[in-house]
Design a protein around this motif. Structure first.
Motif, mmCIF file in Angstrom:
data_model
loop_
_atom_site.group_PDB
_atom_site.id
_atom_site.type_symbol
_atom_site.label_atom_id
_atom_site.label_comp_id
_atom_site.label_asym_id
_atom_site.label_seq_id
_atom_site.Cartn_x
_atom_site.Cartn_y
_atom_site.Cartn_z
ATOM 1 N N ASP A 74 -2.819 -4.817 -174.202
ATOM 2 C CA ASP A 74 -1.831 -4.447 -173.691
ATOM 3 C C ASP A 74 -1.750 -3.237 -172.913
ATOM 4 O OD1 ASP A 74 -0.530 -6.630 -174.775
ATOM 5 O OD2 ASP A 74 0.087 -5.452 -176.540
ATOM 6 N N LEU A 75 -2.633 -2.181 -172.999
ATOM 7 C CA LEU A 75 -2.654 -1.164 -172.371
ATOM 8 C C LEU A 75 -3.645 -1.057 -171.284
ATOM 9 C CD1 LEU A 75 -2.955 1.425 -175.294
ATOM 10 C CD2 LEU A 75 -1.058 1.267 -174.014
ATOM 11 N N ALA A 76 -3.081 -0.631 -170.023
ATOM 12 C CA ALA A 76 -4.157 -0.489 -168.987
ATOM 13 C C ALA A 76 -5.073 0.767 -168.957
ATOM 14 C CB ALA A 76 -3.261 -0.554 -167.546
ATOM 15 N N CYS A 77 -6.024 0.767 -168.259
ATOM 16 C CA CYS A 77 -6.877 1.908 -167.957
ATOM 17 C C CYS A 77 -6.274 2.873 -167.031
ATOM 18 C CB CYS A 77 -8.368 1.586 -167.240
ATOM 19 S SG CYS A 77 -9.256 0.837 -168.660
ATOM 20 N N VAL A 78 -6.465 4.123 -167.008
ATOM 21 C CA VAL A 78 -5.809 5.222 -166.287
ATOM 22 C C VAL A 78 -6.135 4.742 -164.509
ATOM 23 C CG1 VAL A 78 -7.981 6.536 -166.158
ATOM 24 C CG2 VAL A 78 -5.656 7.678 -165.967
ATOM 25 N N GLU A 79 -5.393 5.111 -163.991
ATOM 26 C CA GLU A 79 -5.455 4.868 -162.357
ATOM 27 C C GLU A 79 -6.708 5.089 -162.030
ATOM 28 O OE1 GLU A 79 -2.881 6.370 -158.554
ATOM 29 O OE2 GLU A 79 -2.366 6.722 -160.414
ATOM 30 N N ASN A 80 -7.232 4.322 -161.022
ATOM 31 C CA ASN A 80 -8.714 4.346 -160.471
ATOM 32 C C ASN A 80 -9.682 4.158 -161.482
ATOM 33 O OD1 ASN A 80 -7.375 5.402 -157.857
ATOM 34 N ND2 ASN A 80 -7.101 7.109 -158.716
ATOM 35 N N SER A 81 -9.421 3.466 -162.334
ATOM 36 C CA SER A 81 -10.645 2.887 -163.386
ATOM 37 C C SER A 81 -10.253 1.485 -163.813
ATOM 38 C CB SER A 81 -10.516 3.728 -164.547
ATOM 39 O OG SER A 81 -9.261 3.817 -165.394
ATOM 40 N N SER A 82 -11.193 0.903 -164.421
ATOM 41 C CA SER A 82 -11.160 -0.618 -164.830
ATOM 42 C C SER A 82 -11.664 -0.676 -166.183
ATOM 43 C CB SER A 82 -12.026 -1.527 -163.858
ATOM 44 O OG SER A 82 -11.181 -1.329 -162.586
ATOM 45 N N CYS A 83 -11.423 -1.453 -166.882
ATOM 46 C CA CYS A 83 -12.059 -1.726 -168.201
ATOM 47 C C CYS A 83 -13.140 -2.623 -167.884
ATOM 48 C CB CYS A 83 -10.918 -2.641 -169.246
ATOM 49 S SG CYS A 83 -11.512 -3.091 -171.005
ATOM 50 N N ILE A 84 -14.402 -1.942 -168.090
ATOM 51 C CA ILE A 84 -15.760 -2.590 -167.797
ATOM 52 C C ILE A 84 -16.699 -2.829 -169.140
ATOM 53 C CG2 ILE A 84 -17.852 -2.340 -166.211
ATOM 54 C CD1 ILE A 84 -15.369 -2.496 -164.613
ATOM 55 N N GLY A 85 -17.234 -3.874 -169.043
ATOM 56 C CA GLY A 85 -18.167 -4.054 -170.276
ATOM 57 C C GLY A 85 -18.283 -5.584 -170.650
ATOM 58 N N THR A 86 -19.039 -5.549 -171.643
ATOM 59 C CA THR A 86 -19.116 -7.202 -172.229
ATOM 60 C C THR A 86 -17.909 -7.794 -172.416
ATOM 61 O OG1 THR A 86 -21.377 -6.376 -173.199
ATOM 62 C CG2 THR A 86 -20.511 -8.608 -173.732
ATOM 63 N N GLU A 87 -17.261 -8.820 -171.901
ATOM 64 C CA GLU A 87 -15.933 -9.467 -172.220
ATOM 65 C C GLU A 87 -16.110 -9.809 -173.817
ATOM 66 O OE1 GLU A 87 -13.208 -12.769 -170.575
ATOM 67 O OE2 GLU A 87 -14.770 -12.246 -169.246
#
Length: 130
Positions: A74-87
């Motif tokens: 439900d929570l987004a990452c801070v501006e100018n970033s993405s949730c990256i890694g093994t899905e």
């Protein structure tokens, strides 16, 4: 009839004002903050999770850079970033700065209205010294 319209308008405005809490707004209890990710501390609404920081407009909490995230969360990452890694593996996914931004700590991570910016972690453009 006009009197009832005025009373109705006042009630509507009161409802809207009471439900539009932002980070830093005054409160007496957590429920005053009207957001499940907010808490009331020292009579102000703050982000309740230690890995979250205020969004750029102080309307919600987002996950700070370099903190664990859930790509389906439900929570987004801070501006100018993405949730990256093994899905699907929460332990292997982090909010990482997108290309052209670097992880930064401190006042450059916040809008000017925030009071304590010392521990904020965000993704900002790199500072280029001439």
């Amino acid at each position: 009839m006009t009197e009832w319209k005025v009373i109705g308008l006042i009630l509507l405005l009161t409802l809207v004002i009471c439900q539009s809490q932002n980070i830093g707004d005054s409160c007496t209890t957590d429920t005053d903050c009207n957001n499940e990710n907010f808490a009331c501390l020292n009579a102000q609404c703050i982000c309740s999770l230690s890995i979250t920081v205020p969004s750029s407009d102080d309307s919600t909490c987002v996950i700070a850079a370099a903190q664990p995230c859930n790509q389906n969360g439900d929570l987004a990452c801070v501006e100018n970033s993405s949730c990256i890694g093994t899905e699907g593996d929460v332990d292997e996914t982090y909010c990482e700065c997108t290309d052209g931004f670097v992880q930064t700590v401190g006042p450059s991570c916040s809008n000017q209205d925030s009071t304590d910016t010392s521990n904020l972690v965000c993704c900002a453009p790199p500072i280029i010294n001439s």
